[in-house]
Design a protein around this motif. Structure first.
Motif, PDB file in Angstrom:
ATOM      1  N   GLU A  99     -11.352 -35.739 -10.407  1.00 37.98           N
ATOM      2  CA  GLU A  99     -11.140 -36.727 -11.471  1.00 37.98           C
ATOM      3  C   GLU A  99     -11.015 -36.045 -12.831  1.00 37.98           C
ATOM      4  OE1 GLU A  99     -14.433 -39.322 -11.087  1.00 37.98           O
ATOM      5  OE2 GLU A  99     -13.574 -40.485  -9.411  1.00 37.98           O
ATOM      6  N   ALA A 100     -11.882 -35.043 -13.070  1.00 38.13           N
ATOM      7  CA  ALA A 100     -11.791 -34.313 -14.344  1.00 38.13           C
ATOM      8  C   ALA A 100     -10.470 -33.561 -14.439  1.00 38.13           C
ATOM      9  CB  ALA A 100     -12.971 -33.350 -14.472  1.00 38.13           C
ATOM     10  N   LEU A 101     -10.055 -32.965 -13.305  1.00 34.74           N
ATOM     11  CA  LEU A 101      -8.790 -32.235 -13.295  1.00 34.74           C
ATOM     12  C   LEU A 101      -7.621 -33.175 -13.569  1.00 34.74           C
ATOM     13  CD1 LEU A 101      -7.143 -29.660 -12.724  1.00 34.74           C
ATOM     14  CD2 LEU A 101      -7.166 -30.301 -10.298  1.00 34.74           C
ATOM     15  N   VAL A 102      -7.663 -34.344 -12.964  1.00 34.61           N
ATOM     16  CA  VAL A 102      -6.585 -35.317 -13.171  1.00 34.61           C
ATOM     17  C   VAL A 102      -6.541 -35.756 -14.637  1.00 34.61           C
ATOM     18  CG1 VAL A 102      -5.865 -37.674 -12.640  1.00 34.61           C
ATOM     19  CG2 VAL A 102      -6.493 -36.115 -10.794  1.00 34.61           C
ATOM     20  N   ASP A 103      -7.723 -36.009 -15.198  1.00 34.10           N
ATOM     21  CA  ASP A 103      -7.752 -36.420 -16.608  1.00 34.10           C
ATOM     22  C   ASP A 103      -7.175 -35.330 -17.510  1.00 34.10           C
ATOM     23  OD1 ASP A 103      -8.863 -38.801 -15.869  1.00 34.10           O
ATOM     24  OD2 ASP A 103     -10.940 -38.182 -16.262  1.00 34.10           O
ATOM     25  N   ASP A 104      -7.606 -34.082 -17.303  1.00 32.80           N
ATOM     26  CA  ASP A 104      -7.098 -32.976 -18.133  1.00 32.80           C
ATOM     27  C   ASP A 104      -5.605 -32.774 -17.919  1.00 32.80           C
ATOM     28  OD1 ASP A 104      -9.641 -32.619 -19.045  1.00 32.80           O
ATOM     29  OD2 ASP A 104     -10.101 -30.925 -17.710  1.00 32.80           O
ATOM     30  N   SER A 105      -5.189 -32.800 -16.646  1.00 34.49           N
ATOM     31  CA  SER A 105      -3.776 -32.572 -16.351  1.00 34.49           C
ATOM     32  C   SER A 105      -2.908 -33.680 -16.929  1.00 34.49           C
ATOM     33  CB  SER A 105      -3.578 -32.476 -14.837  1.00 34.49           C
ATOM     34  OG  SER A 105      -2.209 -32.353 -14.516  1.00 34.49           O
ATOM     35  N   LEU A 108       0.981 -35.566 -20.810  1.00 35.22           N
ATOM     36  CA  LEU A 108       1.444 -36.558 -21.780  1.00 35.22           C
ATOM     37  C   LEU A 108       1.635 -35.933 -23.162  1.00 35.22           C
ATOM     38  CD1 LEU A 108      -0.791 -39.611 -20.751  1.00 35.22           C
ATOM     39  CD2 LEU A 108       1.645 -39.260 -20.277  1.00 35.22           C
ATOM     40  N   THR A 109       0.704 -35.064 -23.547  1.00 34.59           N
ATOM     41  CA  THR A 109       0.805 -34.420 -24.868  1.00 34.59           C
ATOM     42  C   THR A 109       2.061 -33.564 -24.967  1.00 34.59           C
ATOM     43  OG1 THR A 109      -1.608 -34.401 -25.065  1.00 34.59           O
ATOM     44  CG2 THR A 109      -0.365 -32.897 -26.491  1.00 34.59           C
ATOM     45  N   GLU A 110       2.295 -32.769 -23.916  1.00 31.31           N
ATOM     46  CA  GLU A 110       3.444 -31.864 -23.946  1.00 31.31           C
ATOM     47  C   GLU A 110       4.767 -32.626 -23.915  1.00 31.31           C
ATOM     48  OE1 GLU A 110       5.689 -28.390 -24.125  1.00 31.31           O
ATOM     49  OE2 GLU A 110       3.585 -28.815 -24.604  1.00 31.31           O
ATOM     50  N   PHE A 157       1.687 -32.883 -12.526  1.00 36.40           N
ATOM     51  CA  PHE A 157       0.799 -32.153 -11.623  1.00 36.40           C
ATOM     52  C   PHE A 157      -0.592 -32.765 -11.696  1.00 36.40           C
ATOM     53  CE2 PHE A 157      -2.476 -28.829 -11.254  1.00 36.40           C
ATOM     54  CZ  PHE A 157      -2.304 -28.510  -9.919  1.00 36.40           C
ATOM     55  N   ALA A 158      -1.119 -33.077 -10.521  1.00 36.46           N
ATOM     56  CA  ALA A 158      -2.484 -33.619 -10.433  1.00 36.46           C
ATOM     57  C   ALA A 158      -2.654 -34.797 -11.369  1.00 36.46           C
ATOM     58  CB  ALA A 158      -3.511 -32.529 -10.727  1.00 36.46           C
ATOM     59  N   THR A 159      -1.740 -35.730 -11.221  1.00 37.61           N
ATOM     60  CA  THR A 159      -1.823 -36.916 -12.074  1.00 37.61           C
ATOM     61  C   THR A 159      -2.510 -38.084 -11.377  1.00 37.61           C
ATOM     62  OG1 THR A 159       0.378 -37.568 -11.310  1.00 37.61           O
ATOM     63  CG2 THR A 159       0.246 -36.272 -13.339  1.00 37.61           C
ATOM     64  N   ARG A 160      -2.844 -37.911 -10.091  1.00 36.84           N
ATOM     65  CA  ARG A 160      -3.521 -38.969  -9.351  1.00 36.84           C
ATOM     66  C   ARG A 160      -4.769 -38.404  -8.680  1.00 36.84           C
ATOM     67  NH1 ARG A 160       1.293 -42.089  -6.005  1.00 36.84           N
ATOM     68  NH2 ARG A 160       2.523 -42.790  -7.829  1.00 36.84           N
ATOM     69  N   THR A 161      -5.808 -39.191  -8.686  1.00 36.52           N
ATOM     70  CA  THR A 161      -7.032 -38.757  -8.004  1.00 36.52           C
ATOM     71  C   THR A 161      -6.827 -38.832  -6.491  1.00 36.52           C
ATOM     72  OG1 THR A 161      -7.879 -41.015  -8.082  1.00 36.52           O
ATOM     73  CG2 THR A 161      -8.527 -39.533  -9.859  1.00 36.52           C
ATOM     74  N   PRO A 162      -7.370 -37.888  -5.726  1.00 39.56           N
ATOM     75  CA  PRO A 162      -7.206 -37.923  -4.268  1.00 39.56           C
ATOM     76  C   PRO A 162      -7.931 -39.124  -3.674  1.00 39.56           C
ATOM     77  CG  PRO A 162      -8.812 -36.255  -4.889  1.00 39.56           C
ATOM     78  CD  PRO A 162      -8.193 -36.750  -6.168  1.00 39.56           C
ATOM     79  N   PRO A 163      -7.477 -39.590  -2.512  1.00 41.50           N
ATOM     80  CA  PRO A 163      -8.155 -40.734  -1.875  1.00 41.50           C
ATOM     81  C   PRO A 163      -9.576 -40.358  -1.474  1.00 41.50           C
ATOM     82  CG  PRO A 163      -6.593 -39.739  -0.353  1.00 41.50           C
ATOM     83  CD  PRO A 163      -6.361 -39.085  -1.686  1.00 41.50           C
ATOM     84  N   PRO A 164     -10.456 -41.327  -1.435  1.00 38.42           N
ATOM     85  CA  PRO A 164     -11.854 -41.028  -1.058  1.00 38.42           C
ATOM     86  C   PRO A 164     -11.940 -40.577   0.401  1.00 38.42           C
ATOM     87  CG  PRO A 164     -11.491 -43.400  -1.188  1.00 38.42           C
ATOM     88  CD  PRO A 164     -10.251 -42.749  -1.738  1.00 38.42           C
ATOM     89  N   PHE A 165     -12.894 -39.730   0.690  1.00 38.40           N
ATOM     90  CA  PHE A 165     -13.116 -39.250   2.055  1.00 38.40           C
ATOM     91  C   PHE A 165     -14.619 -39.128   2.289  1.00 38.40           C
ATOM     92  CE2 PHE A 165     -12.853 -35.639  -0.709  1.00 38.40           C
ATOM     93  CZ  PHE A 165     -13.755 -34.704  -0.224  1.00 38.40           C
TER      94      PHE A 165
END
Length: 369
Positions: free
Chosen positions: A291-297, A302-304, A335-343
């Protein structure tokens, strides 16, 4: 069929016999495993999960929308839970049955069955009593055929002589002086009648011989058929015994495999508790990291992209964009714009307190926890 069954049983027993002593050793101290299983608590999360599954199954089978599941009477230890899975058969009873069957299936038992099979096969193949073949049947049938031909010949001669009597009677009726030929005719008839009597006696003798031969052959065949039925009955019984022992051996191997798994259940239980806790911890950390990676990515993306769009709008349609500075229309890939499904959502919620409970309750499992 019996030979095929015997080969199958021999193959199964040959594979079982080397493992027999190992099974005995496994069962010798099995009461310690049962005692250990009876002290291992069934964790609350596992009981709740099992209750939820039972509730879902009952809803599906009976069409009940909802009901309050009562946990009274539910298993509290690992041994009680294993017993509930055994369709009413206790682990102790299963152990005793396997112990008795192990004593039954030894090398002497197999040797005894093998001897019985070989003895039965020798009766069929070697035929020590000469019951498989009617000795001298061809000679006997040949003699009967000769006697039958003789009887047919004598019967024909009798018919011919009887026809001769009728012809002589007709001739005598048509002659004008029968008294002249009657004495000679009577003497001739006496001789012919004596011949017919001799032939008739011979026919009766042949008939008695036929009856006697048929009776002897019937008795002989009856004895041999009785022997065949006796052999077939013994073969059928022996084949049934082999099938029964083979099924019992297979069931014994299945039960021993089950007991082997039960014996390993304490360690497997501890390993799975630790693995469930580890996986839940990993999935939690992984989800937070993702989730943190998705938020940062997403923020960087979006910024770029917005900065590039602003720069393009600033330059407008300047000719340098298409000449000296090509490639200014590229955009960064998402890249990594969506959180992976729960497992790992179906794993039991094993906590640190559960692990501590196991360590305190069952010190024997501490090395695995």
């Amino acid at each position: 069929a019996m030979q095929k069954t015997q080969l199958k049983f021999k193959k199964a027993f040959t594979g079982f016999l080397p493992q027999r002593e190992k099974y005995f050793k496994m069962l010798e101290n099995f009461h310690e495993t049962i005692s250990l299983l009876d002290r291992i608590p069934l964790l609350k999360s596992l009981k709740e999960k099992e209750a939820d599954e039972a509730l879902a199954k009952r809803d599906q089978e009976e069409g009940i929308i909802s009901f309050v599941a009562s946990t009274s009477g539910s298993p509290t230890t690992l041994l009680e839970w294993i017993t509930t899975q055994g369709q009413g058969q206790s682990v102790d009873a299963l152990q005793l049955k396997c112990f008795d069957d192990l004593h039954l299936f030894d090398s002497e038992m197999f040797a005894q069955l093998d001897r019985e099979v070989q003895e039965q096969l020798s009766l069929v193949t070697d035929d020590p009593h000469h019951m498989k073949e009617l000795m001298g049947i061809e000679r006997r049938l040949s003699e009967l055929e000769k006697r039958l031909n003789e009887a047919k010949r004598i019967t024909q001669e009798q018919n011919d002589m009887a026809q001769g009597f009728l012809n002589q009677q007709a001739r005598l009726s048509s002659t004008q002086s029968p008294a002249l030929i009657l004495p000679d005719l009577c003497r001739s008839h006496q001789q012919q009648l004596q011949q017919m009597l001799d032939r008739q006696q011979r026919i009766e003798t042949l008939q008695n011989n036929f009856k006697k031969s048929k009776q002897e052959m019937s008795t002989n065949i009856h004895q041999r058929l009785g022997w065949v039925m006796h052999i077939e009955t013994r073969i059928s019984k022996l084949d049934s015994d082999l099938i029964y022992h083979m099924k019992t051996l297979r069931m014994l191997e299945c039960n021993l495999e089950l007991l082997s798994q039960i014996k390993a259940a304490p360690q497997v239980y501890a390993d799975m508790v630790m693995e469930a806790a580890r996986r839940r911890l990993f999935s939690s950390r992984f989800t937070l990291w993702a989730e943190a990676l998705v938020d940062d990515s997403k923020q960087m993306y979006l910024t770029e992209t917005e900065r590039r769009k602003q720069f393009t709008r600033k330059l407008g349609e300047h000719f340098l964009l298409d000449t000296l500075f090509k490639g200014f229309d590229d955009m960064p890939p998402s890249f990594a714009t969506r959180t992976p499904p729960p497992f790992d959502t179906h794993l039991p919620e094993v906590t640190v307190d559960d692990i501590s409970l196991l360590r305190n309750t069952v010190p024997e499992l501490e090395e695995f926890l």
